[in-house]
Write a protein that holds these residues in place. Sequence first.
Motif, PDB file in Angstrom:
ATOM      1  N   UNK A 196       0.729  -1.234   0.202  1.00  0.00           N
ATOM      2  CA  UNK A 196       0.019  -0.082   0.063  1.00  0.00           C
ATOM      3  C   UNK A 196       0.783   1.276   0.076  1.00  0.00           C
ATOM      4  N   UNK A 197       2.061   1.382   0.515  1.00  0.00           N
ATOM      5  CA  UNK A 197       2.995   2.305   0.515  1.00  0.00           C
ATOM      6  C   UNK A 197       3.588   2.370  -0.786  1.00  0.00           C
ATOM      7  N   UNK A 198       3.325   1.284  -1.685  1.00  0.00           N
ATOM      8  CA  UNK A 198       4.094   1.345  -2.980  1.00  0.00           C
ATOM      9  C   UNK A 198       2.912   1.930  -3.906  1.00  0.00           C
ATOM     10  N   UNK A 199       1.677   1.375  -3.767  1.00  0.00           N
ATOM     11  CA  UNK A 199       0.553   1.910  -4.297  1.00  0.00           C
ATOM     12  C   UNK A 199       0.503   3.487  -4.221  1.00  0.00           C
ATOM     13  N   UNK A 214      -5.233   0.058 -15.867  1.00  0.00           N
ATOM     14  CA  UNK A 214      -5.857  -0.400 -14.766  1.00  0.00           C
ATOM     15  C   UNK A 214      -4.630  -0.449 -13.617  1.00  0.00           C
ATOM     16  N   UNK A 215      -4.946   0.458 -12.930  1.00  0.00           N
ATOM     17  CA  UNK A 215      -3.874   0.950 -11.691  1.00  0.00           C
ATOM     18  C   UNK A 215      -3.784  -0.423 -10.821  1.00  0.00           C
ATOM     19  N   UNK A 216      -4.807  -1.042 -10.163  1.00  0.00           N
ATOM     20  CA  UNK A 216      -4.402  -2.216  -9.443  1.00  0.00           C
ATOM     21  C   UNK A 216      -3.386  -3.196 -10.154  1.00  0.00           C
ATOM     22  N   UNK A 217      -3.852  -3.513 -11.267  1.00  0.00           N
ATOM     23  CA  UNK A 217      -3.192  -4.491 -12.164  1.00  0.00           C
ATOM     24  C   UNK A 217      -1.587  -4.123 -12.071  1.00  0.00           C
ATOM     25  N   UNK A 218      -1.388  -2.952 -12.378  1.00  0.00           N
ATOM     26  CA  UNK A 218      -0.111  -2.532 -12.395  1.00  0.00           C
ATOM     27  C   UNK A 218       0.604  -2.481 -11.037  1.00  0.00           C
ATOM     28  N   UNK A 219      -0.123  -1.958 -10.046  1.00  0.00           N
ATOM     29  CA  UNK A 219       0.443  -2.150  -8.755  1.00  0.00           C
ATOM     30  C   UNK A 219       0.696  -3.630  -8.411  1.00  0.00           C
ATOM     31  N   UNK A 220      -0.277  -4.417  -8.634  1.00  0.00           N
ATOM     32  CA  UNK A 220      -0.031  -6.003  -8.366  1.00  0.00           C
ATOM     33  C   UNK A 220       1.267  -6.624  -8.898  1.00  0.00           C
ATOM     34  N   UNK A 263      -3.362  -5.947  -3.364  1.00  0.00           N
ATOM     35  CA  UNK A 263      -3.111  -4.265  -3.401  1.00  0.00           C
ATOM     36  C   UNK A 263      -4.316  -3.311  -3.074  1.00  0.00           C
ATOM     37  N   UNK A 264      -5.536  -4.086  -2.821  1.00  0.00           N
ATOM     38  CA  UNK A 264      -6.752  -3.456  -2.608  1.00  0.00           C
ATOM     39  C   UNK A 264      -7.084  -3.526  -1.051  1.00  0.00           C
ATOM     40  N   UNK A 265      -7.195  -2.454  -0.533  1.00  0.00           N
ATOM     41  CA  UNK A 265      -7.172  -2.402   1.059  1.00  0.00           C
ATOM     42  C   UNK A 265      -8.291  -3.240   1.638  1.00  0.00           C
ATOM     43  N   UNK A 266      -9.498  -3.068   0.989  1.00  0.00           N
ATOM     44  CA  UNK A 266     -10.719  -4.044   1.410  1.00  0.00           C
ATOM     45  C   UNK A 266     -11.233  -4.818   0.152  1.00  0.00           C
ATOM     46  N   UNK A 267     -10.773  -5.717  -0.366  1.00  0.00           N
ATOM     47  CA  UNK A 267     -11.255  -6.328  -1.373  1.00  0.00           C
ATOM     48  C   UNK A 267     -12.399  -7.026  -1.257  1.00  0.00           C
ATOM     49  N   UNK A 268     -13.333  -7.548  -2.183  1.00  0.00           N
ATOM     50  CA  UNK A 268     -14.413  -8.425  -2.245  1.00  0.00           C
ATOM     51  C   UNK A 268     -14.007  -9.650  -2.796  1.00  0.00           C
ATOM     52  N   UNK A 269     -14.835 -10.900  -2.115  1.00  0.00           N
ATOM     53  CA  UNK A 269     -14.635 -12.101  -2.440  1.00  0.00           C
ATOM     54  C   UNK A 269     -15.013 -12.365  -4.188  1.00  0.00           C
ATOM     55  N   UNK A 270     -14.731 -13.810  -4.545  1.00  0.00           N
ATOM     56  CA  UNK A 270     -15.198 -13.957  -5.917  1.00  0.00           C
ATOM     57  C   UNK A 270     -16.691 -14.071  -5.997  1.00  0.00           C
ATOM     58  N   UNK A 271     -17.618 -13.928  -4.748  1.00  0.00           N
ATOM     59  CA  UNK A 271     -18.800 -13.849  -4.928  1.00  0.00           C
ATOM     60  C   UNK A 271     -19.328 -12.407  -4.706  1.00  0.00           C
TER      61      UNK A 271
END
Length: 595
Positions: free
Chosen positions: A150-153, A543-549, A560-568
């Motif tokens: 998250x620091x990197x992001x 896609x910022x998330x993909x690049x950070x990942x 790299x997402x602070x509060x992500x969602x599950x696959x559902x």
Amino acid sequence: MVIDTLENWKRTHDCGSLRIEDERKEVLLMGWVNSRRDFGNLIFIDLRDRDGITQIVFDPQAEKQSHEKAHVLRNEWVIAVKGVVTKRLEGQENENMPTGAIEIVVKELKILNKTEVPPFQVDGAVDASETLRLKYRYLELRRPKIFRNFKRRHMMAACIREYLNTRGFLEVETPILTKSTPEGARDYLVPSRVSEGMFYALPQSPQLFKQLLMVAGFEKYYQIVRCFRDEDLRADRQPEFTQVDLEMSFANEDDVMNVFEGMVKKLFKDILDRDIVDPIPHMEYSEAMERFGTDRPDTRFGMELKDISGIAAGCGFKVFKGAVENGGVVKAINVKGAVSDFSRKILDELSAYVAGFGAKGLAWIKVNDDAWQSPIAKFFTDEEKTSIEETLDAGTGDLLLIVADKPSVVYQSLGALRLNIAGRLNLIPEDRFDFLWVTKFPLVEYDEDEGRYQAIHHPFTAPLNEEVFLLDENPDKARSRSYDLVLNGVEVGGGSVRIHDMAMQEKIFNVLGISKEEADSKFGFLLEALRYGAPPHAGMAIGFDRLVAIMSGVDSIREVIAFPKTSSASCLLTNAPSMVDDDQLKELGLAIKEK
RNA sequence: GGGGGCGUAGUUCAGCUUGGUUAGAACGCCGGCCUGUCACGCCGGAGGUCGCGAGUUCGAUCCUCGUCGCUCCCGCCA
């Protein structure tokens, strides 16, 4: 036990910064107990904050009261200590820690908070399931290794803003409550209370608004912006995600690509201190498909697709011959030196794998010293065998894998097989960042289900000037002024030159089978705007998330997402989505269907 | 919508193939001992709705069916 209050205590340092040069300094540190080693007399605590870990020592000879108090400390309690930076005893330095040359001999201890036993160990000795880590996400985020992402992001976002700001781009916020445009992905809908029975949509991207900003004369726009798509999730797909979105007036594809190329160059230099290949190579869509079977080739390794349709057309093997006669192709990859790596069982697995992409079979040939070992060897003459070996640059010990089918199936299955095998054999070099521009995508493709053409990119993408004439007779042959940025086989972004001419836009709608009425009701506001002096413009989003990942070396954007969602698409921490009160529904004029 | 994998102490897992004793290990937790540890060590202890429901059976953590959750992939994601 009483919890201490901070009173006037202030931190003097973080837990990652003290070195031998700080010896004898009086310092005040605060943080969490990462681990404790209690010898009854001497007590060692590893104190952790977001910046690192520092060892602190409670020694009854140095200070009796705090030593007595320290016995009760447990992992993840929050404490503050006043003490003296002391050089560790000879031979007791820890070279694995940046702060390992020193320790803090404690003079005073404050216990700021205690904790229940955490559901998993924050120090990570035993890793927990992702389910548990998502439910207690704040504990996982406490881990220094995750925090670093998250620091990197944050630093990447700052770097991007600095880069674009100095080039005259304006960051402009566009609406989150907006209009549903059912082209493309499924929209997230938000019911309107004021206008009962009507809905806003959350934006899939700010596409239309940024074009309006160009008509408005903003010239150079960008936004680091949240986007929403109500589609099924993947490791690299979340329902809400972040894009670096950009649009430029009086610009063509090269101008946009240059801006992004400079941006990723700076990102890799500033964040990872690495130089990427400069300039980033270009490849036309058609070449990417021919050579790699995909529009987002991973160019970190070879094993490219080779066309043997010509040889196959005249051979005695009916499956190959028939495929070519029916307008299909026969393509192959050469897995170098892999004969002994692939048992019959593995070959069966691979066959099942390509079947998942619609391939009816996977032909294999093991090239041995004297002859081919293959179920289809008998169908080929010696000349044909030689010709196939030459085309594939095949020699003793190589394994050839062949798919014959209609082109889309051959590309998709062999493209995926190439990646699958590279993974199995560890052929993909780690620690490499291969960028590639893929350009000149087809403008439209025929959608069998809907019985009409669909825009590949979006309906506002300009066709190549020299191929406009194709739109009337062969629209699927026309290519667009579009470009994707690919990194290590991942599509990190894409964009296009837009249509700024109303007549051309109407022509495209015509090709797509969108009536004037339909176009007006969906994006009439854009069409109207194009009539009032729209400048030529082009843009792109990554896609910022993909690049950070990728730059963090993690496999999933959830890291790299602070509060992500599950696959559902649910949030295990908040339990969203959830039911709402009947009163809330009533205000919105909604009712839930009984099951 | 479809296919694969997983679900057993607080946590990570083993046990299930071939149903049957008190369901084990490691880490964590609790108590005791310990003055140079850093995965501290040693001694002792507590801790289980085997995801949930139904079925088969004398008997189910184990077999069958269903269901829920997580995950990977296909479809989908202009």
